[in-house]
Motif scaffolding. Structure first.
Motif, PDB file in Angstrom:
ATOM      1  N   HIS A 166       0.833  -1.205   0.000  1.00 39.50           N
ATOM      2  CA  HIS A 166       0.000   0.000   0.000  1.00 39.50           C
ATOM      3  C   HIS A 166       0.866   1.253   0.000  1.00 39.50           C
ATOM      4  O   HIS A 166       2.102   1.184  -0.053  1.00 39.50           O
ATOM      5  CB  HIS A 166      -0.957  -0.015   1.198  1.00 39.50           C
ATOM      6  CG  HIS A 166      -0.271  -0.238   2.516  1.00 39.50           C
ATOM      7  ND1 HIS A 166       0.549   0.699   3.098  1.00 39.50           N
ATOM      8  CD2 HIS A 166      -0.285  -1.298   3.355  1.00 39.50           C
ATOM      9  CE1 HIS A 166       1.009   0.236   4.241  1.00 39.50           C
ATOM     10  NE2 HIS A 166       0.525  -0.982   4.431  1.00 39.50           N
TER      11      HIS A 166
ATOM     12  N   GLU B  78       4.106  -9.883  -5.828  1.00 44.57           N
ATOM     13  CA  GLU B  78       3.320  -8.679  -6.097  1.00 44.57           C
ATOM     14  C   GLU B  78       4.054  -7.423  -5.616  1.00 44.57           C
ATOM     15  O   GLU B  78       3.991  -6.371  -6.256  1.00 44.57           O
ATOM     16  CB  GLU B  78       1.950  -8.779  -5.408  1.00 44.57           C
ATOM     17  CG  GLU B  78       1.050  -9.863  -5.962  1.00 44.57           C
ATOM     18  CD  GLU B  78       0.748  -9.643  -7.438  1.00 44.57           C
ATOM     19  OE1 GLU B  78       0.136  -8.616  -7.776  1.00 44.57           O
ATOM     20  OE2 GLU B  78       1.151 -10.504  -8.256  1.00 44.57           O
TER      21      GLU B  78
ATOM     22  N   ASP C 199       5.176  -4.116  -7.811  1.00 43.24           N
ATOM     23  CA  ASP C 199       4.821  -2.746  -7.423  1.00 43.24           C
ATOM     24  C   ASP C 199       6.057  -1.857  -7.367  1.00 43.24           C
ATOM     25  O   ASP C 199       6.030  -0.709  -7.812  1.00 43.24           O
ATOM     26  CB  ASP C 199       4.118  -2.739  -6.060  1.00 43.24           C
ATOM     27  CG  ASP C 199       2.698  -3.286  -6.130  1.00 43.24           C
ATOM     28  OD1 ASP C 199       2.113  -3.272  -7.225  1.00 43.24           O
ATOM     29  OD2 ASP C 199       2.184  -3.728  -5.093  1.00 43.24           O
TER      30      ASP C 199
ATOM     31  N   LYS D 148      -3.041  -0.993   7.577  1.00 48.13           N
ATOM     32  CA  LYS D 148      -3.562  -2.207   6.924  1.00 48.13           C
ATOM     33  C   LYS D 148      -4.448  -2.994   7.890  1.00 48.13           C
ATOM     34  O   LYS D 148      -5.479  -3.533   7.495  1.00 48.13           O
ATOM     35  CB  LYS D 148      -2.401  -3.079   6.447  1.00 48.13           C
ATOM     36  CG  LYS D 148      -2.845  -4.297   5.657  1.00 48.13           C
ATOM     37  CD  LYS D 148      -1.661  -5.127   5.181  1.00 48.13           C
ATOM     38  CE  LYS D 148      -0.954  -4.499   4.033  1.00 48.13           C
ATOM     39  NZ  LYS D 148       0.089  -5.366   3.466  1.00 48.13           N
TER      40      LYS D 148
ATOM     41  N   ILE E 196      -4.733   2.518   0.831  1.00 43.37           N
ATOM     42  CA  ILE E 196      -4.833   2.558  -0.634  1.00 43.37           C
ATOM     43  C   ILE E 196      -3.671   1.765  -1.178  1.00 43.37           C
ATOM     44  O   ILE E 196      -2.504   2.035  -0.858  1.00 43.37           O
ATOM     45  CB  ILE E 196      -4.788   4.009  -1.153  1.00 43.37           C
ATOM     46  CG1 ILE E 196      -6.020   4.777  -0.679  1.00 43.37           C
ATOM     47  CG2 ILE E 196      -4.694   4.045  -2.672  1.00 43.37           C
ATOM     48  CD1 ILE E 196      -6.007   6.249  -1.046  1.00 43.37           C
ATOM     49  N   THR E 197      -3.948   0.757  -1.998  1.00 39.10           N
ATOM     50  CA  THR E 197      -2.872  -0.060  -2.543  1.00 39.10           C
ATOM     51  C   THR E 197      -2.068   0.751  -3.555  1.00 39.10           C
ATOM     52  O   THR E 197      -2.541   1.740  -4.118  1.00 39.10           O
ATOM     53  CB  THR E 197      -3.422  -1.324  -3.233  1.00 39.10           C
ATOM     54  OG1 THR E 197      -4.164  -0.934  -4.402  1.00 39.10           O
ATOM     55  CG2 THR E 197      -4.314  -2.125  -2.301  1.00 39.10           C
TER      56      THR E 197
ATOM     57  N   LYS F   5      -1.236  -0.256  -6.449  1.00 44.55           N
ATOM     58  CA  LYS F   5      -1.887  -0.403  -7.759  1.00 44.55           C
ATOM     59  C   LYS F   5      -3.027   0.606  -7.922  1.00 44.55           C
ATOM     60  O   LYS F   5      -3.204   1.182  -9.006  1.00 44.55           O
ATOM     61  CB  LYS F   5      -2.414  -1.830  -7.927  1.00 44.55           C
ATOM     62  CG  LYS F   5      -1.316  -2.862  -8.204  1.00 44.55           C
ATOM     63  CD  LYS F   5      -1.909  -4.235  -8.450  1.00 44.55           C
ATOM     64  CE  LYS F   5      -0.840  -5.225  -8.886  1.00 44.55           C
ATOM     65  NZ  LYS F   5       0.221  -5.422  -7.878  1.00 44.55           N
ATOM     66  N   ASP F   6      -3.799   0.826  -6.854  1.00 43.58           N
ATOM     67  CA  ASP F   6      -4.879   1.822  -6.915  1.00 43.58           C
ATOM     68  C   ASP F   6      -4.313   3.225  -7.121  1.00 43.58           C
ATOM     69  O   ASP F   6      -4.862   4.018  -7.887  1.00 43.58           O
ATOM     70  CB  ASP F   6      -5.708   1.789  -5.622  1.00 43.58           C
ATOM     71  CG  ASP F   6      -6.577   0.538  -5.525  1.00 43.58           C
ATOM     72  OD1 ASP F   6      -6.812  -0.093  -6.573  1.00 43.58           O
ATOM     73  OD2 ASP F   6      -7.001   0.197  -4.404  1.00 43.58           O
ATOM     74  N   ALA F   7      -3.223   3.521  -6.420  1.00 46.44           N
ATOM     75  CA  ALA F   7      -2.603   4.844  -6.550  1.00 46.44           C
ATOM     76  C   ALA F   7      -2.067   5.053  -7.965  1.00 46.44           C
ATOM     77  O   ALA F   7      -2.193   6.147  -8.535  1.00 46.44           O
ATOM     78  CB  ALA F   7      -1.479   4.998  -5.529  1.00 46.44           C
TER      79      ALA F   7
ATOM     80  N   ALA G 133      -3.228   3.797 -10.604  1.00 42.77           N
ATOM     81  CA  ALA G 133      -4.342   3.943 -11.551  1.00 42.77           C
ATOM     82  C   ALA G 133      -4.770   5.408 -11.658  1.00 42.77           C
ATOM     83  O   ALA G 133      -5.385   5.812 -12.648  1.00 42.77           O
ATOM     84  CB  ALA G 133      -5.521   3.082 -11.110  1.00 42.77           C
ATOM     85  N   LYS G 134      -4.446   6.211 -10.629  1.00 40.57           N
ATOM     86  CA  LYS G 134      -4.825   7.627 -10.611  1.00 40.57           C
ATOM     87  C   LYS G 134      -3.690   8.536 -11.065  1.00 40.57           C
ATOM     88  O   LYS G 134      -3.930   9.571 -11.690  1.00 40.57           O
ATOM     89  CB  LYS G 134      -5.258   8.030  -9.200  1.00 40.57           C
ATOM     90  CG  LYS G 134      -6.499   7.318  -8.697  1.00 40.57           C
ATOM     91  CD  LYS G 134      -6.814   7.737  -7.274  1.00 40.57           C
ATOM     92  CE  LYS G 134      -8.037   7.014  -6.735  1.00 40.57           C
ATOM     93  NZ  LYS G 134      -8.321   7.371  -5.321  1.00 40.57           N
TER      94      LYS G 134
ATOM     95  N   SER H 152      -5.747  14.571  -2.690  1.00 40.86           N
ATOM     96  CA  SER H 152      -5.898  15.127  -4.040  1.00 40.86           C
ATOM     97  C   SER H 152      -5.089  16.414  -4.189  1.00 40.86           C
ATOM     98  O   SER H 152      -4.509  16.669  -5.247  1.00 40.86           O
ATOM     99  CB  SER H 152      -7.377  15.392  -4.343  1.00 40.86           C
ATOM    100  OG  SER H 152      -7.935  16.263  -3.362  1.00 40.86           O
TER     101      SER H 152
END
Length: 745
Positions: free
Chosen positions: A63, A221, A225, A408, A414-415, A417-419, A421-422, A445
């Protein structure tokens, strides 16, 4: 024969040469958690830097808390290696034996077994209801507000899936309705159910391989990352599972040196004996936390806290070096029986095996200071019989999410991978560079928008410099005369480089460094704009030197990869400079041809051709990752930019134009409404404007002007004066209306 030191007869004696009194160049200082101060960095072996970093415990997705630590250490490592030119040897561990891993592996295994039996809806409902009882009992005893909130969310999710299934089964709904609801309940309650299964059957899980599959998957994984974040791999990676023999030997030596003792098959570190000796001190990093039983128990692990285990210790502050394995836990042979390593001992044994009795730098997250790193220090100094196992301890700051604690265990994270994606890996890294590595960083943001804007600011400068350098010039034309503007910019360039160096010497202050780089770009932009305004070409070699320096610094920080000398790679890491150097000649031909067409179209007033040129600029080329910038009276600027960036710009421009059009239409409508209201007001004769206000006035004179209020009292002179002004203004308006109507007729 006289020497040069002797005076020559008849000549004035020259004063002796002395070196100039220059300013002292700053030296690298790092914030050392051991002293809680910035200390001059001096490696033990010349230019060689030995560095150990605590790696992840691999039982779930990595994360942004992991990213905080590993990107920050990657930046520090690159700066020491590529800027200060140290020979850095970087070792990191993977924790693949741990209480969290054991519990999660068991729970996953038992839940998979449960699902393989394909239980019916009634069985799932009954088991979830049974599992909820101990869960709610634990919830009632939870005092930590964050953990309590997390457990309440879990329970609410279970109830949201449980109630529809209960209703469907009570209403004897068809299997086609019941089955999906049962599967939904099974998925929603997996945390509650797996914990319940573990409490009942966890002790029956004995196969060691069950405990290796989970960490092996999540380690893979994690590496993916880190590669996606452009984090350099360690020079040496150690796994606890591969160092069990070394750990056993390490524990045996600590016991032999008199600082460990066996109790019921486990081995504990004797903190009292260690702390009482003249050479050693327990709790070097956080002495004020010594005795904090909550922190100590968290350090021992969930599976290792029980009344029996606590009673095995001589002192509550003692910690496990080796844990006797209970049923349902993996185990290895040792002189004290079947068991497994304690959490803290793994780093000491692995770092000691690779780096020896003393290392230059030990790194980790701020929350690892106590008890993890304090315990590491104690047991390692007990093993090596020294008091200098670590010279510099570096701890990265916490990461919060929009101001809230991230954890966690609290399922508030927030993983990576999620970060990703943004935002891109570069944007995440820039966000970290814009903050101190040792302070708390808030991932929000606003934080990311600042990083995106900084990237855009730098990229536009690089694109402008590339455009300047593409202008035709022979070899002698590169050496243009310097004037005051060039001298001023060059002096600022020199000052900014010194300021960047000073910032990096000051505990690797990347926040200060990137701000100095921002100032340098701002000055350069001002210089380029001034030269263009004067219809003079900017000095190619000067702006190129600045762009090369900035690119080099961004490469040092890991924000640019690849061989392109100036700016960010175009079209992704795999293409970069090769793509630009290949296609730019063709784009220049197209740009020149388009410029010629625009010139003819403007002279001949052929608007269709101008519109076609705009379509090429606004629609066609952005799809190919090309931006054309038209500047009145100057050649068109050609820039290669990532296609996604250009399409996003195009969409934003479209939205802005739509918003602008909407505002214009709204303003026009309001103006029209105001005109209509004004016209309606103008139509009204002054004698009629007050007659309808019967709730205010009761009598009027022959012109329609009010004389008495609603209660029959004569208006005061002050009231009459105010109303007279309104009356006369309306007379004037109505007169204008009559004149306008007369002219229109």
């Amino acid at each position: 024969m006289s020497t040069s030191a002797e005076p020559v007869k008849g000549k004035r004696v020259q004063p002796p040469w002395t070196p100039p009194g220059g300013t002292e160049v700053p030296q690298l200082h790092l914030y050392n958690s051991l002293t809680r101060a910035k200390e001059r960095f001096v490696p033990q072996k010349g230019n060689r830097v030995s560095w150990y970093c605590c790696g992840p415990t691999v039982y779930d997705a990595s994360h942004m808390g992991h990213a905080r630590s590993y990107i920050s250490f990657d930046i520090l490592r690159r700066v020491l290696k590529d800027y200060f030119k140290y020979d850095v040897f970087y070792c990191m561990n993977i924790t693949d034996i741990d209480d969290k891993i054991i519990r999660r592996a068991r729970q996953n295994h038992l839940l998979d077994q449960y699902k393989e039996k394909q239980p019916q809806a009634a069985q799932i409902l009954q088991d979830v209801l049974s599992a909820r009882e101990p869960f709610q009992a634990a919830l009632a005893l939870t005092t930590d507000p964050d953990k309590k909130q997390m457990l309440e969310r879990l329970d609410a999710g279970v109830m949201a899936a449980l109630l529809p299934l209960q209703a469907a089964m009570q209403g004897k709904a068809a299997p086609a309705v019941v089955h999906p609801l049962a599967q939904l309940l099974l998925e929603s309650s997996k945390d509650v159910l797996s914990d319940w299964l573990d409490q009942q059957f966890g002790s029956h899980v004995t196969e060691n391989s069950i405990f290796s599959v989970l960490p092996s998957f999540w380690e893979g994984e994690y590496h993916k990352d880190m590669e996606a974040l452009n984090v350099l791999p360690p020079d040496v990676l150690t796994r606890v599972s591969e160092y069990v023999p070394e750990i056993v030997e390490f524990v045996r030596q600590v016991v032999s040196n008199g600082f460990g003792y066996e109790s019921s098959g486990s081995v504990y570190f004797d903190t009292v004996k260690f702390d009482s000796g003249p050479q050693h001190s327990y709790g070097k990093l956080v002495p004020e936390a010594v005795g904090d039983q909550k922190a100590l128990q968290e350090g021992e692990g969930d599976l290792s806290i029980s009344a029996d285990r606590l009673s095995e210790k001589k002192s509550p502050n003692d910690f496990a070096l080796w844990k006797a394995s209970k049923p349902g836990e993996p185990s290895w042979d040792s002189p004290w029986g079947k068991g497994r390593p304690g959490w803290h001992i793994e780093c000491s044994a692995m770092a000691g095996s690779v780096l020896g009795e003393s290392m230059d730098i030990h790194g980790g997250g701020f929350d690892l200071r106590f008890p993890h790193h304090d315990n590491e220090l104690a047991q390692s100094e007990a093993f090596f019989q020294n008091d200098y196992w670590v010279r510099y301890f570096l701890h990265t700051g916490h990461l919060t999410i929009a101001g809230c604690k991230m954890s966690k265990s609290l399922k508030n994270f927030i993983t990576i991978k999620d970060a990703l994606a943004k935002n891109t890996a570069r944007q995440l890294r820039l966000a970290f560079l814009m903050h101190s590595w040792k302070d708390t960083l808030d991932y929000s943001s606003n934080t990311m928008e600042s990083a995106v804007q900084y990237e855009k600011f730098l990229n536009e400068f690089f694109l402008n410099v590339k455009d300047i350098l593409r202008a035709p010039s022979d070899i002698t034309g590169q050496f243009e005369k310097w004037e005051a503007a060039e001298t001023e910019l060059n002096d600022s360039f020199s000052d900014r480089k010194c300021a960047v160096h000073a910032a990096l010497c000051d505990n690797v202050d990347t926040r200060g460094a990137v701000e100095e780089m921002r100032l340098l770009v701002g000055m350069s932009n001002g210089y380029i704009a001034g030269r263009k305004g004067a219809k003079r070409r900017p000095n190619r070699m000067l702006v190129e030197s600045i762009a090369l320096y900035l690119t080099g610094m961004l490469k040092v920080f890991g924000a640019i990869e690849g061989s392109e000398p100036i700016g960010f790679p175009v079209g992704g890491q795999s293409q970069s400079a090769d793509l630009e150097s290949t296609v730019m000649p063709y784009l220049t031909v197209l740009s020149d041809f388009r410029e010629g067409v625009r010139k003819i179209a403007r002279e001949q007033k052929v608007t269709e051709l101008l519109q076609l040129c705009d379509v090429v600029r606004d629609d066609t080329l952005p799809e190919l990752g090309v931006r054309l910038e038209d500047h009145e009276g100057l050649p068109t600027v050609v820039k290669m930019v990532d296609k996604e960036t250009l399409l996003k710009e195009k969409e934003e421009k479209k939205q802005m134009e739509a918003e602008k059009k909407k505002k214009k239409e709204e303003a026009s409508r309001k103006k029209q409404e105001q005109e209509m209201a004004k016209l309606a007001k103008m139509k009204l004769p002054a004698g009629e404007m007050f007659r309808s206000d019967t709730d205010k006035y009761s009598k009027f004179d022959e012109t329609g002007f009010p004389t008495h209020d609603v209660e029959g009292k004569e208006l005061s002179k002050g009231q009459a004066k105010k109303l007279r002004k309104l009356f006369e203004a309306q007379e004037k308006l109505h007169s204008e209306y009559l004149q306008r109507s007369h002219h229109e007729d």
